[in-house]
Structure formats: structure tokens, C-alpha cells
Design a protein around this motif. Structure first.
Motif, PDB file in Angstrom:
ATOM      1  N   LYS A 725       0.932  -1.189  -0.132  1.00  0.00           N
ATOM      2  CA  LYS A 725      -0.068  -0.120   0.199  1.00  0.00           C
ATOM      3  C   LYS A 725       0.894   1.269  -0.065  1.00  0.00           C
ATOM      4  N   LEU A 726       2.000   1.088   0.710  1.00  0.00           N
ATOM      5  CA  LEU A 726       2.827   2.300   0.662  1.00  0.00           C
ATOM      6  C   LEU A 726       3.581   2.610  -0.605  1.00  0.00           C
ATOM      7  N   SER A 727       3.797   1.477  -1.345  1.00  0.00           N
ATOM      8  CA  SER A 727       4.277   1.761  -2.852  1.00  0.00           C
ATOM      9  C   SER A 727       3.290   2.600  -3.813  1.00  0.00           C
ATOM     10  N   PHE A 728       2.094   1.755  -3.432  1.00  0.00           N
ATOM     11  CA  PHE A 728       0.923   2.496  -4.377  1.00  0.00           C
ATOM     12  C   PHE A 728       0.851   3.946  -3.972  1.00  0.00           C
ATOM     13  N   LEU A 729       0.897   4.353  -2.763  1.00  0.00           N
ATOM     14  CA  LEU A 729       0.491   5.603  -2.305  1.00  0.00           C
ATOM     15  C   LEU A 729       1.781   6.490  -2.817  1.00  0.00           C
ATOM     16  N   TYR A 730       2.894   5.913  -2.994  1.00  0.00           N
ATOM     17  CA  TYR A 730       4.085   7.051  -3.645  1.00  0.00           C
ATOM     18  C   TYR A 730       3.870   7.011  -4.916  1.00  0.00           C
ATOM     19  N   PHE A 731       3.302   5.875  -5.720  1.00  0.00           N
ATOM     20  CA  PHE A 731       2.846   5.986  -6.908  1.00  0.00           C
ATOM     21  C   PHE A 731       1.737   7.179  -7.494  1.00  0.00           C
ATOM     22  N   VAL A 732       0.689   6.961  -6.714  1.00  0.00           N
ATOM     23  CA  VAL A 732      -0.357   8.084  -7.225  1.00  0.00           C
ATOM     24  C   VAL A 732       0.166   9.396  -6.691  1.00  0.00           C
TER      25      VAL A 732
END
Length: 1248
Positions: A725-732
Motif C-alpha cells: 500500500k505504501l508503494s501504491f501511495l508513492y505511485f499515485v
């Protein structure tokens, strides 16, 4: 008799009050001992160790003990704290009648059917002496309350008085069988008790005079040398004792059966006697005549009196009752700060001082000639006092419960009563007396008197002369003050505000049996007090709040803030103007509030002594300020007072003031919950870091996501190690730098899936090939390399894994799948619409030091996160990388810097005298310089709710809660389950959805039944049900009934019945039709349910056959259509004929012929009449009397004859036996039986 407790149990043979607690012991004929709390009305404990009836019971005066004696010849001593029997005393040879403790010595006195009395030492558990001399059962024995005497009563028609002074002297000398008495121990051990008498006890007197056995004897507790005895000769005798002799004073005659018990009133010259003639009588000790008689259907066996309170108990065949003889509430009234009240024979005046102490308390007049010394009882004590300040006149009312003796007295107070310290013994003042149940002031020099016999209200002047008579006034049983020219009339279930000039009823309030009325200081509010209800209304009797209490409501008073303070039996409570309530403090004894000023509460106790005590009013003042939106005052109280406790926190959370509740809480978990509820992310983050539990971080994540605070979401994901989820947060958010660091972390943690996902989000083909190769997916790695033109890696993989390069070929149109690069990374939180925060955010509830920790500082990783959350020890092999987790927060989330010089800062060269016009910005900006969105409009469903008070319209609007509340008020609906399907069908039919264009939502339309004149805010929903629809359904149910499908017919009738309260009609004819339809459904459901019950009864025994015949006969009395009525009569006639009840069969057959049946049915009826003969009889009589009008109980199917008590269903109006009160009705299965309701409302005509 004012009943305080009425219990149901087997026959009660013994009763005893606890000397200090609100407890009473009851010994039952079944062998059980019950311990009751008579104030709360609950059973506390049961003691069951006796074999057979328990006849004697008694509490110890200061020890947690009680003693019991029963028909098992045993005396048991119990400890009620340990809830067990301590020991058993054996020695009696027959039933034990009474047991009692001595008030000073460790002695127990017992009387028995073995013709003896015994005195025991309960400490040494030894028998001290045996009192012999009676030659029949000894029914009762009592210690004298102050002297060394014992009185005993026996069926040998005598009362004996014993002198036990020798036993006391022996006990004082240490040889009386006490714990340390050696001689007593030896005597008890060797059995040397003298069974034929003892020198320690001597007979002083033998009282003879009764013609039959004596059942009870009682000493006078006030010091007079009197004895009372009750016997089987139906008499109560009074005996007086002198120094050398005793003689009979007189006999009280009036009972019609055996007198089982007699006691003296502890504080008045009254005798109470209980008899098997179902009565308890009160006798005047001086005149020996009957004062009052209380009658019940059961025989009375025993009486008991409380040692210090005005309470009595009487045991009968089916339980016992606790009662008072008169009210203990003193009559009083308050004008400004002056209290007028009645004490003994005086009317007294007391000034309520500002310092919290009553001042200048002195008598004004004597309203009676004597007090306390009169030969008669004091049952005429005034219960109500009214004061006219303009004329200084007082009205006293007495004996409201007895219409014959209800009187009032008018006194004009002397002018010099305002001077403190006048004559402490003022002379008797003769008042102007008249008959009337109630008398209250209606003007400065006129008062109203209710004549209960005629029902008229007379208006009288100060000369006690009638100046006007109100003859057309509504029927009532009491009057209360309601202001100049107005009266408050009390009826059984409501109160009416009546104007004496216009002779009309101004307002009505539904209040059951109002007892007291208390007006606020400005007359804008009124409190109506019932037995267990407190109702707060405005001056027009509009109910603001209604509170039901478990214990009795005693009094009430308004304070200067408009808060109602009231007392129950054991609490002082408050009620705010909006209906919120709470408890201020507990009470040891009941008090009666007179006034409340600030933190001082003034009251009268039961001895009519003015008292004042301090209360902590901070809680209700805080709530009052919060409700009134006086937030500055709330802030001051938060900072200065000590408001603590779960109740204040729960109140704030319930009413939507979670941000205020934060100021009272220091527990981290509670603070976190309140912060989440109020949306205070900063405090939530602070508390979550202290708690550090996954559940808290998950909840904080959800709140932060909804508010767009992705920086706090980042912290939560870091704490909970949710790397995906943290990776996706950085992505968006476009933070590719931190996303690349997440790729390296996943490589260190050897998370192949996470590595591939991060590489995919970054568009890094090399890392994807590396991840697939590490996972052993060489074919996929080769395909990825070939597709993206990485031939060197592809050849290396082909050689390493021996891949068939001809079988794996890339798609000819394959291309690089790479996310678009972010144009501007999102470093700040998601922009939200600026709205004004609550007052508690703006006024800085917390100290400034607590607000300095901004979100930016919270985002900087601490050592705990750096070490425990990310496992950064595994990253030591990375080149040119920071070895701590601080690399993940490189200042990219800090506050943006100030604009640089590159933006330019050119001077506008404006004139020096130029002034900006503030109105230039008024149209575009709010006072705070931000955009304020327009307020949303009112939806059509809200318009429907505002325009209608009909339950059907509220259902169409989808407001099921308000619809259920309306049904509860109108028809007593407490079970909404049968309405579930109907509610959903109505609501789904109220809105039309019109399909829109593709990819657009449907258009909602709200059809109106008054569409011609509805306008924007005048609409009403369309009607789903109508009279015609229900009529057609009714015909279907008729056909099912004719076909004999009773179960289906009942279902149809119930469906019609449930929809009737949901109708919306316009004319009186439709209202009448609906009520007729309701009656039809009720009769058919009752009759068909009764018939189904009859068919299910087996018919094996004669009793079952008789019950079958009864039900068939009852069915004929349901009001059905003639075609169905004929079928019921034919069935009843056949069943009665088979049971050989020829008279009943003939009666049914004649009723059948009166309806004009078909030929075959008429022939059948005539045959039954002919076979019954000229003088038919019933061989097996049943419980049926056709000549006595009756209704059928819809639950028990038993007849309820005219004039018998019953309860009514507020919806169907079906009758039930009184035992069914408070249960669910059996016809519609939705309403509470006996509930007071306003009636069914299906038309605006009924509401107007």
C-alpha cells in the motif's frame, strides 16, 4: 392507605422491618423466607431451610442477624450478609409461633404450641428459662420495649404478664448462660432446666376477659402502661397495668371474624388490627371507635410497623402489602424567597437566606386548637397550601382522598407577620371553612373550589362567598394554579388548561394522574409530577420532555437558569430545557424541594424542618451552556472546573461534541476514539503513536484517506509495515524517488512479488527481468527481454536456461508498458474546500505548546520507526544510500519555501492617499478570504415530512423511524416487524426513476398527489393504498372465509388491518369507512383465530368437549356477515346438541332461523328445536351465558362480562383480561395492550 409495595406469594405468616435499611422480611406458609427492598420493590434474597411453614421472623436491632421459627420445631439464626443459617436452637416440642430479639440483652423469646415460652441466649446458644403456665397453644410472646416484662397470649383465653427482672439480674451476675457464664454452661450441658417453672421469671398478671382463644398481644411503645390483645371472639381489648393489678379498659368491636393480630401505632394513639374478615381496621385508643377500614379480598394474618418511619405491613393469603396511613409530605408554598409551610398546628414562615441557611423561621398563626394532645388521630393534616401575596391570604386543603370529608380553610394573615421574632406561640385563628376537594387562587382576591359531588367549580371571594359558578367545565378530580384567570384541571390521563373568563379549554397535555404542579419563576415553564413520571411543558402545555423514573417522584423546583431539579425516593436529579437529564446526588431519606438558588437547594424533610445543602451544579450548568451555544462559558468551565466522569464524556459523544470531550480525557485510547469521531487528525496521530497498536493505525488511515491527508497515511503504512500500500501511495502521489527506495527495500527483504510490483510501477524493465530471473521464471524473463529489445539479456537467459527461442516469440504489436511520469509530484495534502471550523478549534482549547507539533514534524521518522519498522540493517550492501529510514523523508514534505526573487516584486506606484474599498471584495470573498459554497436545498422527501403528520406519508418519504414513532403515539405500535414488507413496498413506490443518457445517472421524479397546488414546498406524496384497494382485498378474505380456508383468511384480514393506519384520506366519510373496516377485520380475525383454536383442541375427555362447546358458542358472538354468522350458529347448534346441551342448541337454532337461512339449513335448525323438546336443559353446563352481555378476550378466549375490569388494545379496540396489560396484542401483533395513545390519524382533518 397509601400502598408502597404489593407482593404476590403464598400466605404470609410473619413480617418484620429492618430498623435502618429499606428492607422487610416475610416468612411464608410454604417454608420460604423472603427479603424485600420495599423502596425499590425488588426481591433481594430467599432463604429456604425450614421444613414446613415459617410463622415467626425478627431482625436484630444492630447486628446483621435475623431469627426465624417454624413448624419444624426449630429456631434458626441467620446472617443476611453471609446469606446462610448460623445455627439452630432445639428445644420446643411443637410448632413455633413467634420469635423476637430483646432490645438490649442477647436474648431470643419464642412461643410455641407446646404451651410454653422460652428465652434463649443466642450468643451461648443455650435456653435460659422456660415460661410455663398456659394450658393451650401460646400464640404470641413479646418483650416490653422498656421494662423487664414479657407478655404472652394463648388459646386458653388468657394473656399473661411475666416479670423477667430476676433473669436480667442473674445474667448481669455472669451466670445467666452467657458466653463466659460457667454455671449457665454446665446447666445447659446437664439439662438441669426447670420444665415446670423458674424462679428467674414470675407471673405478675393473668388477664382474663376474652371468650375465645387469644391470638396476639402487643405493648404500647410510647411509654403508656397499656396492652392490646386480639382474639377469636372478634374483639380487640385494651388492658391497663398498675403497680399491683391489671384490668380491662375497653373492647373494640367491629370485626366479623377472628382477629389475628393487633399493634400500636409507634407515634400516634391508634391501634391497627388484622382479621380473617378481609379487613385491617384503625381504632382510636381513647374513644375505642373505628377510624378507618381497609378491605381486600384476602384474609389478613399478621401486621408489622417500622420502628422509626411511618410504614406498616400486613400479610395476607396471597402476599403482603407495605403501606402508609397518611402522606408525610408537608404542605408548603414559596413566594419569592419566603417559605410558608405547615408544622404541627402552626402555619410557619421562613426566609430562605442568601448564605445557604434558612433565616427567621417562626410561626404566624395556629390553624388548629391543639396538636398531638387531641384524642383523635391526626388524619386531617393539610396536604396543600396556596398563598395570595396581594391579600396575604392562605388556603389550606385537607383530606383530598375522601370526598365526604374534604375541606378547605381560608386564613387572612396578620399584617405584622413580616417582623422577625414575633410571638413564638401565636393564638388560634378561626378560618373560613368550606367543603371542596381542591381550592386554588385564580386572582388576587378570588379562588376556585372544586365540588367533587356535583363536578362544578365555584369562584369565591375573600368572604368565602360564591361569586360565580362554572357549570360547563370539563369533568375533573383536582384543580391546580395556572396563573390569573386560568385553572389547570386534572383528569385521569391528561391535564387541561382552562380559561375561567372565556370558559374554553386552551391546551391539553397527556399526563397520567398528575399529583403536583410546579411553575417556573417567570411562568414560562411548568412541571407536572406523577407517581413515577416527570413531564416538563411550556406555558401552553406543549410537552418538552417526559422522564420515567423507577422510584417514586417526590418533589421538584425550578432554579434561576430554567433547569428543573426534582427528587425521587433516593436521588436529586435535574432536567434541562431540551430534555436531557442526570443525577446530582443521592439521598439517605426523602426530602421535598422548596427552592433552588445557585448551588444551594432548600427543602423540607418529613418532620417539616427547613434544610439547605450544597450541590455541585457544574455538570448541568455545563450542559445548559453547551445546549444554549454559550461557548465562551463552556470554555471557561472546561479550564476552571473539575468536570470528570464517564457520564459527561458519554453525553458529549452522544450529542456530537466529541471535540469538547477531548478536553476531559487523558486516557490515550479514549482520546484516540474521540479524535477519530471529531476528525481531529493531529490529536489522533499523537494518541496513535502512544498506543502503537495496528487497529489504531488502520482506523487513522481510513480517516486520513477521507480527508486527503496522504502524509499521515504514509506514517500509518510505515507503522503497520504495509509495503504494498505504501508503494501504491508513492505511485499515485508521483513520489518516484521514494518508490525507487521501496524497490530496494523489497530486494533486501527478498520480497519477489513486491520487487516486481515496484519495478512495474516504476517502468524499470531491467528490474522486472531481474525479479523474474530471481523467481526462477526464466521463460517470462526471456520474453520480457525480447519484447523490450534487450537482446544481450535475452541471449544470456537463453544460454543459461536452454530456452527454445523458436517457441517463445514476442507479439508483433507489443510495446513498453510504462506509467506516465508525474508532471508535478504531490507533496502537500490533497486540497480540500475550506470551511469554517468549530468554535472549539478557533478558540484554542489546547495550550499553544501542544499545537506546535505540526504534521511536518510528525512525518520525520523517529528512531523507533527507523529501527523496528523497516529492517534497515539489511540495506548495508546498498551503495550511495542512507542506512537509516530518514532517507524516506528528505524534506520533500516540509512547508514550501517563500517565493524567490525570480517571480518579481515590482512596485505598483499607487498614490499615497489611495485607500482600498473593502466592498470591492465583498461579492467574491467571505470575511475570512475563502470561498463559501451555497447551502444545499431541501429535498422533496424532507418537504413531505414537513407538510404531513401522517404515518403513510412518512413511509413514502423513507423516514421509517418517524413513521414508527407516529404509529407508537397513535396506536401504541411497539412491534414494527410485521410492517417491514409493507414499509419497503410503500417507499419503493414513492419515487420514479427515468433513465438518462448513456453513462449518466437516472433522473429521479417525485410524484405528488396535490400536484396542482403543491409548488416547491407544498408537496405531498402520492397515495399507494386506498379505501377501494382495501375493500377489494376484504372481499377476497370473505371468499376464503366462506370456503373454510381460515388460515389464509386470517392472513388476508391481518394484511388489510395493518394497512389501515397507513391510509391518507381527505373526507370524514372515508375516515368513518376506515374505522368500520378496522372493526370488521378485528371481528373476523378474532372469530377465525378462535375457531382455529377450537379445531386444534382434542376432544377425548368431557372437559375438552365442554371447552369445545364454549368456543363454538363464543364464535357466534363475533360480528360477522349474515352468511358467515349462519355458519357459526349451525356449528354451535350441532356441537351443543351432541353434548346434550339441548337448551343451548335450541337457542342457537332459533337465532339461525331469525337470519333467514336456506331451506336445508332451516330444516336442520327446526329438527334441533323439535328434538330439544318444550323444556330443554343442559346436561353438561359450560361457561356461557347468552343473556349477560360480554366480549371475548382475544388472548385467552374467555368472556369478559359488562362491568368487569379489562384492558383495551389501542389499535383494534379489542378487549383483554387485566393480566394481559403491557403485552403484545394478538389481533394485529403490533400494539402494547393498555397503552395510552392519541388514536389513529389517517387524515389531516383529524390532526387539525
Amino acid at each position: 392507605m397509601l400502598t408502597k409495595l404489593d407482593t404476590k406469594s403464598p400466605r404470609v405468616k410473619g413480617l418484620c422491618f429492618h430498623p435502618s435499611r429499606s428492607w422487610i422480611l416475610a416468612s411464608l406458609h410454604s417454608g420460604v423466607i423472603q427479603l424485600w427492598d420495599y423502596r425499590m420493590g425488588i426481591l433481594l434474597e430467599r432463604f429456604d431451610e425450614h421444613d414446613g411453614p415459617v410463622r415467626g421472623i425478627h431482625f436484630h436491632s444492630n447486628q446483621p442477624l435475623f431469627v426465624s421459627g417454624g413448624d419444624d420445631y426449630k429456631i434458626k439464626v441467620w446472617n443476611y450478609k453471609l446469606r446462610r443459617c448460623l445455627f439452630t436452637l432445639l428445644g420446643h416440642l411443637d410448632y413455633i409461633r413467634t420469635v423476637t430479639y430483646h432490645h438490649e440483652q442477647p436474648w431470643i423469646l419464642s412461643s410455641s404450641d407446646d404451651q410454653t415460652c422460652r428465652i434463649w441466649n443466642w450468643q451461648s446458644r443455650a435456653c435460659l428459662t422456660v415460661l410455663t403456665g398456659h394450658n393451650h397453644y401460646v400464640m404470641c410472646a413479646e418483650f416490653h420495649p422498656g421494662q423487664d416484662l414479657v407478655a404472652s397470649a394463648s388459646l386458653d383465653q388468657t394473656v399473661r404478664v411475666w416479670d423477667i427482672s430476676g433473669l436480667r439480674a442473674k445474667s448481669a451476675a455472669g451466670s445467666g448462660g452467657s458466653v463466659g457464664g460457667l454455671e449457665g454452661r454446665l446447666g445447659a450441658a446437664t439439662g438441669q432446666t426447670d420444665l415446670f417453672g423458674s424462679s428467674d421469671v414470675q407471673v405478675l398478671h393473668i388477664l382474663e376477659g376474652h371468650d375465645r382463644g387469644v391470638n396476639w398481644v402487643a405493648w404500647h411503645g410510647g411509654g403508656m402502661p397499656l396492652l392490646a390483645s386480639a382474639a377469636d371472639d372478634r374483639q380487640v381489648k385494651l388492658w391497663r397495668m398498675g403497680d399491683n393489678r391489671a384490668w380491662e379498659v375497653d373492647a373494640c368491636r367491629g370485626h366479623y371474624s377472628n382477629v389475628n393480630c393487633v399493634i400500636f401505632h409507634p407515634r400516634q394513639d391508634i391501634l391497627l388490627s388484622a382479621s380473617e374478615d378481609h379487613t385491617v381496621k384503625l381504632w382510636d385508643v381513647h374513644r375505642r371507635n373505628t377510624i378507618h377500614t381497609f378491605r381486600r379480598e384476602e384474609r389478613f394474618w399478621v401486621l408489622s410497623s417500622h420502628p422509626s418511619q411511618n410504614l406498616f405491613a400486613a400479610g395476607h393469603d396471597q402476599g403482603f402489602i407495605v403501606f402508609k396511613l397518611e402522606r408525610e409530605r408537608p404542605a408548603f408554598t414559596v413566594h419569592q424567597n419566603v417559605l410558608y409551610y405547615i408544622k404541627d398546628k402552626y402555619l410557619r414562615r421562613c426566609t430562605l437566606g442568601k448564605d445557604g441557611k434558612p433565616e427567621h423561621d417562626y410561626p404566624i398563626i395556629a390553624h388548629r386548637r391543639q396538636a398531638g394532645s387531641s384524642p383523635g388521630p391526626k388524619l386531617g393534616t393539610p396536604f396543600k397550601l396556596s398563598y395570595s401575596p396581594a391579600e396575604k391570604a392562605i388556603i389550606l386543603c385537607s383530606n383530598s382522598n375522601n370526598i365526604e370529608t374534604a375541606v378547605y380553610e381560608l386564613f387572612i394573615l396578620p399584617k405584622e407577620d413580616s417582623a422577625p421574632g414575633p410571638n413564638p406561640n401565636p393564638e388560634f385563628m378561626e378560618g373560613k371553612r368550606g367543603t371542596g376537594v381542591s381550592a386554588v387562587w385564580v386572582a388576587r382576591n378570588r379562588f376556585a373550589v372544586l365540588d367533587a359531588k356535583s363536578g362544578q367549580v365555584h369562584l369565591k371571594n375573600l368572604r368565602n362567598e360564591t361569586s360565580k359558578t362554572l357549570t360547563d367545565i370539563p369533568q375533573c378530580d383536582a384543580l391546580f394554579y395556572a396563573g390569573t384567570g386560568k385553572l389547570l384541571l386534572r383528569q385521569t390521563d391528561k391535564c387541561l388548561l382552562y380559561d375561567t373568563q372565556q370558559k374554553i379549554v386552551l391546551a391539553t397535555a397527556r399526563v397520567t394522574r398528575c399529583r403536583y404542579v410546579i411553575w417556573s419563576h417567570d411562568g414560562s415553564r411548568v412541571a407536572l409530577l406523577g407517581k413515577h413520571m416527570v413531564t416538563s411543558c411550556d406555558k401552553n402545555l406543549k410537552i418538552i420532555a417526559s422522564i420515567k423514573e423507577a422510584s417514586r417522584v417526590k418533589s421538584a423546583a425550578w432554579d434561576e437558569n430554567g433547569v428543573l431539579l426534582y427528587t425521587t425516593s433516593n436521588h436529586i436529579k435535574y432536567c434541562l430545557p431540551n430534555g436531557d437529564q442526570g443525577t446530582i446526588r443521592t439521598l439517605d431519606v426523602p426530602v421535598y424541594l422548596t427552592a433552588a438558588y445557585g448551588d444551594n437547594v432548600y427543602c423540607l424533610d418529613r418532620q417539616a424542618i427547613p434544610r439547605c445543602f450544597k450541590i455541585d451544579a457544574s455538570e448541568y450548568k455545563f450542559k445548559l451552556a453547551l445546549v444554549a451555544h454559550r461557548y465562551e462559558e463552556v470554555l471557561q468551565m472546561v479550564r476552571s472546573s473539575k468536570l470528570v466522569g464517564q457520564s459527561i464524556i458519554a453525553y458529549l459523544r452522544k450529542n456530537g461534541y466529541a471535540e469538547v470531550a477531548l478536553q476531559f480525557v487523558k486516557d490515550d485510547k479514549t482520546r484516540f476514539n474521540l479524535a477519530v469521531e471529531s476528525g481531529n487528525i493531529e490529536i489522533g496521530l499523537e494518541s496513535a503513536k502512544k498506543i502503537d497498536e495496528p487497529g489504531c493505525w488502520h482506523r487513522l488511515t481510513q480517516i486520513a484517506l477521507r480527508q486527503g491527508k496522504h502524509q499521515i497515511v504514509e506514517i500509518c503504512y510505515q507503522r503497520t509495515k504495509q509495503f504494498n500500500k505504501l508503494s501504491f501511495l508513492y505511485f499515485v502521489t508521483g513520489n518516484l524517488e521514494k518508490l525507487s527506495k521501496m524497490l530496494r527495500i523489497s530486494e533486501v527483504k527478498k520480497d519477489v512479488s513486491g520487487t516486481y510490483q515496484n519495478a512495474l510501477l516504476l517502468g524499470d524493465v531491467y528490474e522486472r527481468i531481474k525479479a523474474l530471473r530471481a523467481a526462477g521464471q526464466h521463460s517470462l524473463a526471456y520474453l520480457t527481454a525480447v519484447t523490450h529489445g534487450l537482446n544481450e539479456q535475452a541471449e544470456e537467459l537463453a544460454q543459461l536456461s536452454e530456452i527454445d527461442t523458436y517457441a517463445i516469440k514476442p507479439h508483433p504489436e507489443a510495446r513498453l508498458l510504462k506509467p506516465p511520469p508525474p508532471i508535478q509530484p504531490l507533496k502537500e495534502n490533497w486540497p480540500l474546500l475550506h470551511v469554517s471550523k468549530g468554535i472549539f478549534h478557533d478558540l484554542a482549547l489546547k495550550p499553544k505548546s501542544m499545537l506546535d507539533n505540526s504534521v511536518e514534524s510528525a512525518l520525520q521518522f523517529d528512531d523507533d520507526v527507523a529501527k523496528g519498522g523497516w529492517d534497515l540493517d539489511e540495506m548495508k550492501d546498498l551503495d550511495n544510500e542512507n542506512e537509516t529510514a530518514d532517507a524516506l523523508s528528505d524534506g520533500d514534505v516540509s512547508t514550501p519555501a517563500e517565493p524567490g526573487t525570480g517571480w518579481g516584486d515590482e512596485d505598483l506606484n499607487l498614490p499615497a492617499d489611495f485607500v482600498l474599498d473593502p466592498s470591492a471584495l465583498k461579492d467574491n470573498l467571505s470575511p475570512e478570504g475563502m470561498y463559501i459554497p451555497p447551502s444545499p436545498g431541501i429535498s422533496q422527501t424532507e418537504v413531505w415530512l414537513n407538510n404531513s403528520q401522517l404515518a403513510g406519508d412518512h413511509i413514502m418519504a423513507g423516514s421509517f423511524l418517524t413513521a414508527a414513532r407516529l404509529l407508537n403515539e397513535q396506536i401504541g405500535c411497539v412491534n414494527i416487524t410485521p410492517y417491514k414488507e409493507i414499509f419497503e413496498r410503500y417507499q419503493s413506490s414513492s419515487i420514479i426513476a427515468i433513465p438518462g443518457l448513456p453513462c449518466t445517472p437516472a433522473i429521479r421524479a417525485y410524484p405528488h398527489r396535490n400536484w396542482r397546488e403543491a409548488g416547491v414546498r407544498g408537496g405531498l406524496p402520492t397515495r399507494l393504498g386506498s379505501i377501494d384497494d382495501l375493500t377489494s382485498k376484504l372481499h377476497v378474505a370473505y371468499k376464503l372465509t366462506t370456503a373454510g380456508k381460515f388460515q389464509d383468511a386470517v392472513y388476508k384480514f391481518k394484511n388489510v388491518l395493518l394497512q389501515i393506519p397507513l391510509l391518507c384520506v381527505d373526507t370524514k366519510k372515508e375516515i368513518q369507512t376506515s374505522e368500520e373496516m378496522l372493526g370488521i377485520c378485528r371481528e373476523y380475525i378474532l372469530g377465525l383465530s378462535l375457531e382455529l383454536h377450537r379445531q386444534a383442541i382434542p376432544k377425548d375427555s368431557l372437559d375438552q368437549q365442554k371447552r369445545n362447546c364454549e368456543l363454538a358458542a363464543y364464535f357466534t358472538h363475533c360480528e360477522l356477515l349474515p352468511v358467515h354468522q349462519m355458519l357459526t350458529l349451525r356449528t354451535a347448534a350441532g356441537i351443543s346438541f351432541k353434548l346434550k346441551n339441548l337448551k343451548m342448541a335450541s337457542s342457537f337454532a332459533r337465532r339461525l332461523l331469525e337470519l333467514g337461512p336456506k331451506a336445508d339449513m332451516a330444516v336442520h335448525a327446526k329438527k334441533i328445536i323439535q328434538a330439544s323438546g318444550h323444556d330443554p336443559g343442559d346436561e353438561n353446563p359450560v361457561n356461557y351465558d347468552e343473556r349477560n352481555p360480554f366480549k371475548i378476550c382475544a388472548a385467552t378466549y374467555q368472556p369478559i362480562y359488562r362491568g368487569k375490569p379489562n384492558v383495551v388494545c389501542p389499535f383494534t379496540q379489542a378487549l383483554y383480561v387485566p393480566e394481559k396489560a403491557g403485552t403484545l396484542d394478538t389481533i394485529a401483533e403490533i400494539s402494547e395492550l393498555g397503552k395510552k395513545c392519541v388514536g389513529m390519524k389517517i387524515s389531516p382533518l383529524q390532526i387539525r
